[in-house]
Design a protein around this motif. Structure first.
Motif, PDB file in Angstrom:
ATOM      1  N   ILE A  26      71.468  34.349  19.167  1.00  0.00           N
ATOM      2  CA  ILE A  26      71.719  33.045  18.560  1.00  0.00           C
ATOM      3  C   ILE A  26      72.935  32.381  19.193  1.00  0.00           C
ATOM      4  N   ALA A  27      74.033  33.139  19.312  1.00  0.00           N
ATOM      5  CA  ALA A  27      75.277  32.590  19.856  1.00  0.00           C
ATOM      6  C   ALA A  27      75.135  32.159  21.317  1.00  0.00           C
ATOM      7  N   SER A  28      74.361  32.907  22.092  1.00  0.00           N
ATOM      8  CA  SER A  28      74.208  32.601  23.517  1.00  0.00           C
ATOM      9  C   SER A  28      73.223  31.468  23.772  1.00  0.00           C
ATOM     10  N   GLY A  29      72.446  31.115  22.755  1.00  0.00           N
ATOM     11  CA  GLY A  29      71.432  30.081  22.925  1.00  0.00           C
ATOM     12  C   GLY A  29      70.095  30.631  23.399  1.00  0.00           C
ATOM     13  N   ALA A  30      69.996  31.952  23.566  1.00  0.00           N
ATOM     14  CA  ALA A  30      68.755  32.555  24.048  1.00  0.00           C
ATOM     15  C   ALA A  30      67.583  32.314  23.101  1.00  0.00           C
ATOM     16  N   PHE A  31      67.855  32.130  21.828  1.00  0.00           N
ATOM     17  CA  PHE A  31      66.790  31.911  20.843  1.00  0.00           C
ATOM     18  C   PHE A  31      66.578  30.423  20.535  1.00  0.00           C
ATOM     19  N   GLU A  32      67.343  29.536  21.168  1.00  0.00           N
ATOM     20  CA  GLU A  32      67.302  28.108  20.823  1.00  0.00           C
ATOM     21  C   GLU A  32      65.894  27.533  20.863  1.00  0.00           C
ATOM     22  N   ASP A  33      65.121  27.882  21.886  1.00  0.00           N
ATOM     23  CA  ASP A  33      63.778  27.315  22.003  1.00  0.00           C
ATOM     24  C   ASP A  33      62.808  27.884  20.976  1.00  0.00           C
ATOM     25  N   LEU A  34      63.266  28.856  20.183  1.00  0.00           N
ATOM     26  CA  LEU A  34      62.425  29.456  19.151  1.00  0.00           C
ATOM     27  C   LEU A  34      62.703  28.863  17.767  1.00  0.00           C
ATOM     28  N   ARG A  35      63.740  28.049  17.662  1.00  0.00           N
ATOM     29  CA  ARG A  35      64.178  27.497  16.378  1.00  0.00           C
ATOM     30  C   ARG A  35      63.138  26.522  15.835  1.00  0.00           C
ATOM     31  N   ARG A  36      62.864  26.637  14.557  1.00  0.00           N
ATOM     32  CA  ARG A  36      61.880  25.750  13.920  1.00  0.00           C
ATOM     33  C   ARG A  36      62.444  24.377  13.592  1.00  0.00           C
ATOM     34  N   SER A  37      63.714  24.325  13.229  1.00  0.00           N
ATOM     35  CA  SER A  37      64.309  23.049  12.844  1.00  0.00           C
ATOM     36  C   SER A  37      65.773  23.042  13.281  1.00  0.00           C
ATOM     37  N   PRO A  38      66.411  21.888  13.294  1.00  0.00           N
ATOM     38  CA  PRO A  38      67.815  21.830  13.708  1.00  0.00           C
ATOM     39  C   PRO A  38      68.701  22.747  12.866  1.00  0.00           C
ATOM     40  N   LEU A  39      69.742  23.249  13.480  1.00  0.00           N
ATOM     41  CA  LEU A  39      70.666  24.172  12.826  1.00  0.00           C
ATOM     42  C   LEU A  39      71.112  23.641  11.465  1.00  0.00           C
ATOM     43  N   GLY A  40      70.936  24.466  10.442  1.00  0.00           N
ATOM     44  CA  GLY A  40      71.394  24.117   9.105  1.00  0.00           C
ATOM     45  C   GLY A  40      70.510  23.141   8.341  1.00  0.00           C
ATOM     46  N   GLN A  41      69.388  22.750   8.898  1.00  0.00           N
ATOM     47  CA  GLN A  41      68.530  21.757   8.240  1.00  0.00           C
ATOM     48  C   GLN A  41      67.553  22.368   7.250  1.00  0.00           C
ATOM     49  N   ASN A  42      67.323  23.656   7.316  1.00  0.00           N
ATOM     50  CA  ASN A  42      66.388  24.299   6.403  1.00  0.00           C
ATOM     51  C   ASN A  42      67.184  25.004   5.311  1.00  0.00           C
ATOM     52  N   PRO A  43      66.986  24.629   4.051  1.00  0.00           N
ATOM     53  CA  PRO A  43      67.774  25.233   2.970  1.00  0.00           C
ATOM     54  C   PRO A  43      67.550  26.739   2.803  1.00  0.00           C
ATOM     55  N   GLY A  44      66.439  27.270   3.305  1.00  0.00           N
ATOM     56  CA  GLY A  44      66.174  28.697   3.188  1.00  0.00           C
ATOM     57  C   GLY A  44      66.791  29.512   4.310  1.00  0.00           C
ATOM     58  N   GLY A  45      67.393  28.854   5.283  1.00  0.00           N
ATOM     59  CA  GLY A  45      67.980  29.543   6.426  1.00  0.00           C
ATOM     60  C   GLY A  45      67.394  29.002   7.716  1.00  0.00           C
ATOM     61  N   ASP A  46      67.866  29.518   8.817  1.00  0.00           N
ATOM     62  CA  ASP A  46      67.356  29.107  10.115  1.00  0.00           C
ATOM     63  C   ASP A  46      66.273  30.084  10.555  1.00  0.00           C
ATOM     64  N   PHE A  47      65.161  29.552  11.006  1.00  0.00           N
ATOM     65  CA  PHE A  47      64.008  30.358  11.359  1.00  0.00           C
ATOM     66  C   PHE A  47      63.798  30.333  12.872  1.00  0.00           C
ATOM     67  N   TYR A  48      63.642  31.524  13.450  1.00  0.00           N
ATOM     68  CA  TYR A  48      63.388  31.663  14.884  1.00  0.00           C
ATOM     69  C   TYR A  48      62.058  32.385  15.048  1.00  0.00           C
ATOM     70  N   ASP A  49      61.050  31.659  15.498  1.00  0.00           N
ATOM     71  CA  ASP A  49      59.720  32.254  15.674  1.00  0.00           C
ATOM     72  C   ASP A  49      59.701  33.196  16.878  1.00  0.00           C
ATOM     73  N   ASN A  50      59.143  34.372  16.675  1.00  0.00           N
ATOM     74  CA  ASN A  50      58.937  35.358  17.743  1.00  0.00           C
ATOM     75  C   ASN A  50      60.220  35.823  18.434  1.00  0.00           C
ATOM     76  N   ALA A  51      61.331  35.787  17.741  1.00  0.00           N
ATOM     77  CA  ALA A  51      62.599  36.231  18.329  1.00  0.00           C
ATOM     78  C   ALA A  51      62.549  37.698  18.720  1.00  0.00           C
ATOM     79  N   PHE A  52      61.743  38.473  18.023  1.00  0.00           N
ATOM     80  CA  PHE A  52      61.683  39.901  18.329  1.00  0.00           C
ATOM     81  C   PHE A  52      61.172  40.155  19.747  1.00  0.00           C
ATOM     82  N   LEU A  53      60.421  39.226  20.298  1.00  0.00           N
ATOM     83  CA  LEU A  53      59.910  39.402  21.658  1.00  0.00           C
ATOM     84  C   LEU A  53      61.006  39.304  22.705  1.00  0.00           C
ATOM     85  N   ARG A  54      62.145  38.732  22.342  1.00  0.00           N
ATOM     86  CA  ARG A  54      63.253  38.564  23.282  1.00  0.00           C
ATOM     87  C   ARG A  54      64.159  39.780  23.353  1.00  0.00           C
ATOM     88  N   ASP A  55      64.007  40.708  22.427  1.00  0.00           N
ATOM     89  CA  ASP A  55      64.895  41.866  22.413  1.00  0.00           C
ATOM     90  C   ASP A  55      64.141  43.091  21.908  1.00  0.00           C
TER      91      ASP A  55
END
Length: 91
Positions: A26-55
């Protein structure tokens, strides 16, 4: 549909490494293209689709032997992953 909560499936070292790898992604931006919505815009948290495939550490969590025992019994020996989402809450 629901959740199965299983205690002590992961050892503390695996949890610590997965949390660190997630934070780094998240900090490096490696997951940025996986983000569902802009940072902090989803009240349930930030969602990263398929992040597990990156690590591989994060990916292995779903296939821990103890977890697979529960999954195979629950899903008639037909485990599958769906909606592989990394959810980050409480920045």
């Amino acid at each position: 549909m629901g959740f199965l909560r299983v205690r002590n499936v992961l050892d503390k070292a695996t949890v610590a490494e997965a949390l660190q790898r997630s934070a780094n992604g998240i900090a490096s931006g490696a997951f940025e293209d996986l983000r569902r919505s802009p940072l902090g815009q989803n009240p349930g948290g930030d969602f990263y689709d398929n992040a597990f495939l990156r690590d591989k550490v994060i990916e292995r969590i779903a296939r821990q032997p103890t977890m697979m025992d529960y999954v195979c019994h629950t899903l008639n020996n037909q485990p599958r992953l769906s909606e592989q989402i990394l959810v980050v809450q409480n920045h």
